[in-house]
Enzyme design. Sequence first.
Site, short mmCIF file in Angstrom:
data_model
loop_
_atom_site.label_atom_id
_atom_site.label_comp_id
_atom_site.label_asym_id
_atom_site.label_seq_id
_atom_site.Cartn_x
_atom_site.Cartn_y
_atom_site.Cartn_z
N HIS A 156 0.82 -1.22 0.00
CA HIS A 156 0.00 0.00 0.00
C HIS A 156 0.85 1.26 0.00
CE1 HIS A 156 -3.17 -2.80 1.25
NE2 HIS A 156 -2.27 -3.26 2.11
N SER A 277 13.65 21.88 -16.88
CA SER A 277 12.43 22.65 -17.10
C SER A 277 12.81 23.96 -17.77
CB SER A 277 11.76 22.92 -15.76
OG SER A 277 10.92 24.06 -15.85
N LYS A 283 14.90 22.17 -11.65
CA LYS A 283 14.27 20.90 -12.04
C LYS A 283 15.21 19.93 -12.76
CE LYS A 283 10.05 20.72 -10.69
NZ LYS A 283 8.92 20.20 -11.43
N GLU A 290 8.76 8.56 -17.22
CA GLU A 290 7.36 8.96 -17.42
C GLU A 290 6.88 8.62 -18.84
OE1 GLU A 290 7.13 13.10 -16.32
OE2 GLU A 290 7.75 12.68 -14.27
#
Length: 463
Positions: A156, A277, A283, A290
């Site tokens: 979980h 970024s 960043k 992804e």
Amino acid sequence: MAQLWGGRFTKETDQLVYNFNASITFDRKFYRQDIEGSMAHVTMLARQGILTDKERDEILACLKGILADVESGTLKITEEYEDIHSFVEATLIDRIGDTGKKLHTGRSRNDQVALDMRLYTRKEVLAVDELLKELLHTLLNIMEEHVDTYMPGFTHLQKAQPVTLAHHVGAYFEMFKRDRQRLSDIYHRMNYCPLGAGALAGTTYPLDREYTARLLGFYGPTLNSMDSVSDRDYLIEFLSALSTIMMHLSRFCEEIIIWNSNEYRFVEIDDGYSTGSSIMPQKKNPDIAELIRGKTGRVYGALMSLLTIMKGIPLAYNKDMQEDKELTFDAMDTVKGCIALFNGMISTMKFRKDVMEASAKKGFANATDAADYLVNHGVPFRDAHSIVGRLVLYCIDRDKALDDMTLEEYQAVCPVFEQDIYEAISLKTCVKKRTTLGAPGQEAMERVIREERDYLERYKSIS
Ligand code: ARG
């Protein structure tokens, strides 16, 4: 418009219809397989006395020339042809005249395209298997290096029990190993040759289907001509296996994204596999992970599309089946790219042993072991569970770990605790004591690593 038919027609095809119908923009991808299939067919025709040896030699030499010219770029596969079959046959006739017109004897584009797609897919099954094998080598190297790298195991997404990085990565090793087994199953089931099935009902020429099957590296010919031209099961199976591979990659990517986050910092993705970024200078984004997670969607989409395309098609060939190609090619290319990139990303990624270990020490990952300690001292498990639950609550209130409690604090809750509780719940002990096969304990882990090394040594490729 260059097409192989027209005798029966009195009007030119409308240009929009022609474009809608044509497949050259994508089936040019298997020009090599189309030519190889034609060479096997012609060789067999001559062996059966349907063509003369001279005709065979002329056609074979020309087909070889076409292949060489396409590969060198001197011959372009242009959109003026309806499909790759038309391109090859028309070029052959252009180059050697009437003899070239004999190539298509005893063959239909229906068995031809079934063959081409099967040859192409068979090659791709092997290519994906090879990439998976390379990935497994990378994973096993990481496992060997990290038998003593402690980290929390989660359920979980909550810290559950301590494991090691070797154990965690080992779970993915098993998944990708099963993926290879699936590819092998598919390969062995699909490796039968549809050539000679004709349009749907075979032909009246005395073709030797066993011979062409052998020439093209198949186990043998398929056994029903209607099935041969309309079977796309093997593509559906392959797309299903590719979807499963993507699902596994996507899960791993999701974990890497979490591990790479500012909150976790378990890993650091190499600069070469990260992006920045345009606005936020601080960043460093896990875009590759992804994107792999995202591309899983299009591979699932290909599987769903083909299942849907096939579900209402009466026997035998129908033009719907032309739709099998673009989506399958896209899925194959996507998966190959994703495995290769994932491999690059994970083999250059830094694992922060110290951060992982510190995290495993917090969050009560050793609570089960504290309960097991009481069980080993005669306390029934259910009572032990409740006692340790109370200890955890006590620690949460004071913001500390079980390891930080004094013996007096322990004994205030349960007098069974003695000094050796600290040793019993230390991270290293918790892992070390998990010695059953498949568990993270060092000995068990080393045995698995030996077996998997052996497997990689033994099992190099499907064919
Ligand atoms: N381009 C077609 C396909 O991909 C080739 C087979 C054509 N056969 C036919 N009867 N129109 O399915």
